[in-house]
Design a protein around this motif. Structure first.
Motif, PDB file in Angstrom:
ATOM      1  N   UNK A  26       0.825  -1.207   0.000  1.00 46.33           N
ATOM      2  CA  UNK A  26       0.000   0.000   0.000  1.00 46.33           C
ATOM      3  C   UNK A  26       0.861   1.259   0.000  1.00 46.33           C
ATOM      4  N   UNK A  27       2.020   1.209   0.639  1.00 46.81           N
ATOM      5  CA  UNK A  27       2.855   2.402   0.725  1.00 46.81           C
ATOM      6  C   UNK A  27       3.291   2.877  -0.664  1.00 46.81           C
ATOM      7  N   UNK A  28       3.374   1.961  -1.627  1.00 49.16           N
ATOM      8  CA  UNK A  28       3.759   2.373  -2.973  1.00 49.16           C
ATOM      9  C   UNK A  28       2.704   3.278  -3.596  1.00 49.16           C
ATOM     10  N   UNK A  29       1.429   2.987  -3.350  1.00 42.90           N
ATOM     11  CA  UNK A  29       0.366   3.835  -3.870  1.00 42.90           C
ATOM     12  C   UNK A  29       0.444   5.243  -3.268  1.00 42.90           C
ATOM     13  N   UNK A  30       0.693   5.304  -1.964  1.00 45.73           N
ATOM     14  CA  UNK A  30       0.774   6.613  -1.294  1.00 45.73           C
ATOM     15  C   UNK A  30       1.985   7.395  -1.780  1.00 45.73           C
ATOM     16  N   UNK A  31       3.125   6.720  -1.886  1.00 49.40           N
ATOM     17  CA  UNK A  31       4.340   7.390  -2.367  1.00 49.40           C
ATOM     18  C   UNK A  31       4.142   7.904  -3.789  1.00 49.40           C
ATOM     19  N   UNK A  32       3.495   7.092  -4.623  1.00 48.30           N
ATOM     20  CA  UNK A  32       3.298   7.507  -6.021  1.00 48.30           C
ATOM     21  C   UNK A  32       2.461   8.782  -6.106  1.00 48.30           C
ATOM     22  N   UNK A  33       1.350   8.835  -5.398  1.00 50.27           N
ATOM     23  CA  UNK A  33       0.484  10.012  -5.481  1.00 50.27           C
ATOM     24  C   UNK A  33       1.163  11.226  -4.863  1.00 50.27           C
ATOM     25  N   UNK A  34       1.972  11.015  -3.811  1.00 45.81           N
ATOM     26  CA  UNK A  34       2.669  12.125  -3.172  1.00 45.81           C
ATOM     27  C   UNK A  34       3.741  12.701  -4.103  1.00 45.81           C
ATOM     28  N   UNK A  35       4.509  11.822  -4.749  1.00 49.96           N
ATOM     29  CA  UNK A  35       5.557  12.291  -5.656  1.00 49.96           C
ATOM     30  C   UNK A  35       4.958  13.007  -6.859  1.00 49.96           C
ATOM     31  N   UNK A  36       3.872  12.474  -7.421  1.00 47.07           N
ATOM     32  CA  UNK A  36       3.263  13.129  -8.583  1.00 47.07           C
ATOM     33  C   UNK A  36       2.614  14.460  -8.204  1.00 47.07           C
ATOM     34  N   UNK A  37       2.142  14.583  -6.981  1.00 49.09           N
ATOM     35  CA  UNK A  37       1.643  15.891  -6.534  1.00 49.09           C
ATOM     36  C   UNK A  37       2.786  16.901  -6.491  1.00 49.09           C
ATOM     37  N   UNK A  38       3.957  16.447  -5.998  1.00 50.01           N
ATOM     38  CA  UNK A  38       5.125  17.324  -6.001  1.00 50.01           C
ATOM     39  C   UNK A  38       5.568  17.683  -7.410  1.00 50.01           C
ATOM     40  N   UNK A  39       5.513  16.713  -8.331  1.00 52.89           N
ATOM     41  CA  UNK A  39       5.880  16.999  -9.719  1.00 52.89           C
ATOM     42  C   UNK A  39       4.931  18.008 -10.343  1.00 52.89           C
ATOM     43  N   UNK A  40       3.658  17.928  -9.960  1.00 56.83           N
ATOM     44  CA  UNK A  40       2.691  18.888 -10.494  1.00 56.83           C
ATOM     45  C   UNK A  40       3.021  20.311 -10.065  1.00 56.83           C
ATOM     46  N   UNK A  41       3.527  20.455  -8.846  1.00 53.62           N
ATOM     47  CA  UNK A  41       3.853  21.788  -8.335  1.00 53.62           C
ATOM     48  C   UNK A  41       4.965  22.436  -9.151  1.00 53.62           C
ATOM     49  N   UNK A  42       5.926  21.640  -9.628  1.00 55.29           N
ATOM     50  CA  UNK A  42       7.078  22.215 -10.336  1.00 55.29           C
ATOM     51  C   UNK A  42       6.863  22.272 -11.850  1.00 55.29           C
ATOM     52  N   UNK A  43       5.663  21.912 -12.322  1.00 52.76           N
ATOM     53  CA  UNK A  43       5.423  21.910 -13.763  1.00 52.76           C
ATOM     54  C   UNK A  43       5.594  23.296 -14.382  1.00 52.76           C
ATOM     55  N   UNK A  44       5.137  24.320 -13.659  1.00 45.53           N
ATOM     56  CA  UNK A  44       5.233  25.678 -14.194  1.00 45.53           C
ATOM     57  C   UNK A  44       6.648  26.099 -14.511  1.00 45.53           C
ATOM     58  N   UNK A  45       7.570  26.078 -13.528  1.00 45.66           N
ATOM     59  CA  UNK A  45       8.957  26.464 -13.818  1.00 45.66           C
ATOM     60  C   UNK A  45       9.623  25.583 -14.862  1.00 45.66           C
ATOM     61  N   UNK A  46       9.335  24.287 -14.833  1.00 42.08           N
ATOM     62  CA  UNK A  46       9.968  23.379 -15.797  1.00 42.08           C
ATOM     63  C   UNK A  46       9.505  23.694 -17.203  1.00 42.08           C
ATOM     64  N   UNK A  47       8.208  23.869 -17.407  1.00 38.36           N
ATOM     65  CA  UNK A  47       7.688  24.148 -18.747  1.00 38.36           C
ATOM     66  C   UNK A  47       8.154  25.498 -19.261  1.00 38.36           C
ATOM     67  N   UNK A  48       8.450  26.408 -18.352  1.00 38.25           N
ATOM     68  CA  UNK A  48       8.954  27.720 -18.751  1.00 38.25           C
ATOM     69  C   UNK A  48      10.465  27.736 -18.866  1.00 38.25           C
ATOM     70  N   UNK A  49      11.103  26.576 -18.660  1.00 36.77           N
ATOM     71  CA  UNK A  49      12.553  26.517 -18.740  1.00 36.77           C
ATOM     72  C   UNK A  49      13.226  27.343 -17.667  1.00 36.77           C
ATOM     73  N   UNK A  50      12.557  27.449 -16.492  1.00 36.21           N
ATOM     74  CA  UNK A  50      13.065  28.265 -15.374  1.00 36.21           C
ATOM     75  C   UNK A  50      13.370  29.695 -15.820  1.00 36.21           C
ATOM     76  N   UNK A  51      12.422  30.212 -16.629  1.00 33.23           N
ATOM     77  CA  UNK A  51      12.514  31.595 -17.057  1.00 33.23           C
ATOM     78  C   UNK A  51      13.197  31.817 -18.390  1.00 33.23           C
ATOM     79  N   UNK A  52      13.736  30.786 -18.999  1.00 30.50           N
ATOM     80  CA  UNK A  52      14.452  30.951 -20.275  1.00 30.50           C
ATOM     81  C   UNK A  52      13.559  30.762 -21.492  1.00 30.50           C
ATOM     82  N   UNK A  53      12.392  30.129 -21.320  1.00 31.30           N
ATOM     83  CA  UNK A  53      11.483  29.949 -22.440  1.00 31.30           C
ATOM     84  C   UNK A  53      11.332  28.494 -22.859  1.00 31.30           C
TER      85      UNK A  53
END
Length: 297
Positions: free
Chosen positions: A152-179
């Motif tokens: 069961x811990x794998x399911x919890x870890x997976x959803x937690x990590x993907x929530x964290x990845x969702x948070x950083x989508x903005x800077x990554x897609x913007x190339x951290x300000x470079x485009x």
């Protein structure tokens, strides 16, 4: 008389075309057996059914989780999450305002309404997405039910990590300000790593790391391409339905986009699994030539 001749000619022509198609298909299967195996795997995975289940679970369980996370997170993290969601769906205009209103003033209201116990329950319910993705990965590799034991811990870890990845989508897609010139390669690399790790985690190590790479690469290509398309399609579609049908219309647009995204991921994972089991790649990646299980789940 002319009608009878025409009908006779059409029946003859139809039989000839059907025979020609069968010959072409037979030659293709003989020369390129991977096509047959890929078609069989797609049917076994039941692409559209599996993808629709994942998309529905994302909409029903992850959105409430994001609502709770935003209410409990510091203001800076909440703003980052809002920015990432705006970048992920390309939200502008009225749809962007709806997103801001969605997260505005949720801190105290949601904390009092949900509480610690409720937050845990929301997190556990969100693991339904983990289970749906796990079933997709298992079907993509033809692993029968029960062959891969998942804690069961794998399911919890997976959803937690993907929530964290969702948070950083903005800077990554913007190339951290470079485009986009840097944002697109970074998005591709991040998605490759995420889906590579996802398969390994949710399959419980039943398949080695290297055989999982083709599926991760294909899924990353699909997600990166669709993320670029979302910047063009989603703002127009959401702003139109918001004006015509209100917030309920946006739910259908979001669900439709999620289904398309999940279908692309399902095809990528399944195709990668089939390719990794072909003799040429199997020798180099150390993957099994035949299905690791005795049949589809």
């Amino acid at each position: 008389m002319r009608g009878v001749l025409w009908a006779s000619w059409w029946r003859t022509r139809s039989r000839e075309l059907a025979q020609a198609w069968r010959r072409i298909r037979y030659r293709s299967e003989v020369r390129f057996p991977v096509i047959t195996r890929l078609a069989e795997r797609m049917i076994a995975v039941n692409i559209f059914d599996s993808a629709t289940r994942v998309a529905a679970q994302v909409l029903l369980t992850v959105v409430p989780l994001l609502f709770v996370v935003a209410s409990l997170a510091p203001r800076a993290l909440q703003e980052q999450l809002t920015s990432s969601l705006r970048a992920l769906f390309g939200l502008t205009g009225e749809s962007g305002e709806q997103l801001d209103e969605f997260f505005a003033g949720t801190d105290e209201d949601v904390q009092h309404a949900v509480g610690a116990v409720g937050s845990v329950m929301v997190l556990l319910s969100a693991t339904a997405v983990s289970r749906a993705v796990q079933r997709l990965c298992r079907r993509a590799w033809g692993i029968p039910r029960g062959a891969a034991r998942i804690a069961v811990w794998r399911w919890v870890v997976w959803i937690a990590v993907w929530t964290g990845l969702l948070v950083v989508q903005g800077p990554v897609r913007d190339g951290f300000g470079t485009g986009l010139w840097l944002g697109i390669p970074l998005t591709f690399l991040l998605q490759t790593a995420a889906w590579w790790w996802t398969q390994h985690l949710l399959l419980g190590g039943a398949i080695g790391w290297w055989p999982l790479l083709p599926g991760a690469l294909l899924s990353a290509v699909a997600v990166t391409a669709l993320s670029l398309g979302a910047r063009l399609y989603m703002p127009l579609a959401l702003n139109r339905v918001l004006g015509e049908f209100g917030a309920f219309g946006s739910v259908f647009v979001l669900l439709s986009w999620l289904i398309v995204l999940c279908v692309a991921i399902a095809i990528g994972l399944s195709t990668g699994a089939v390719l990794a089991q072909e003799p040429y790649l199997a020798d180099r990646l150390g993957s099994p030539v035949r299905d690791p299980g005795s049949g589809a789940p």
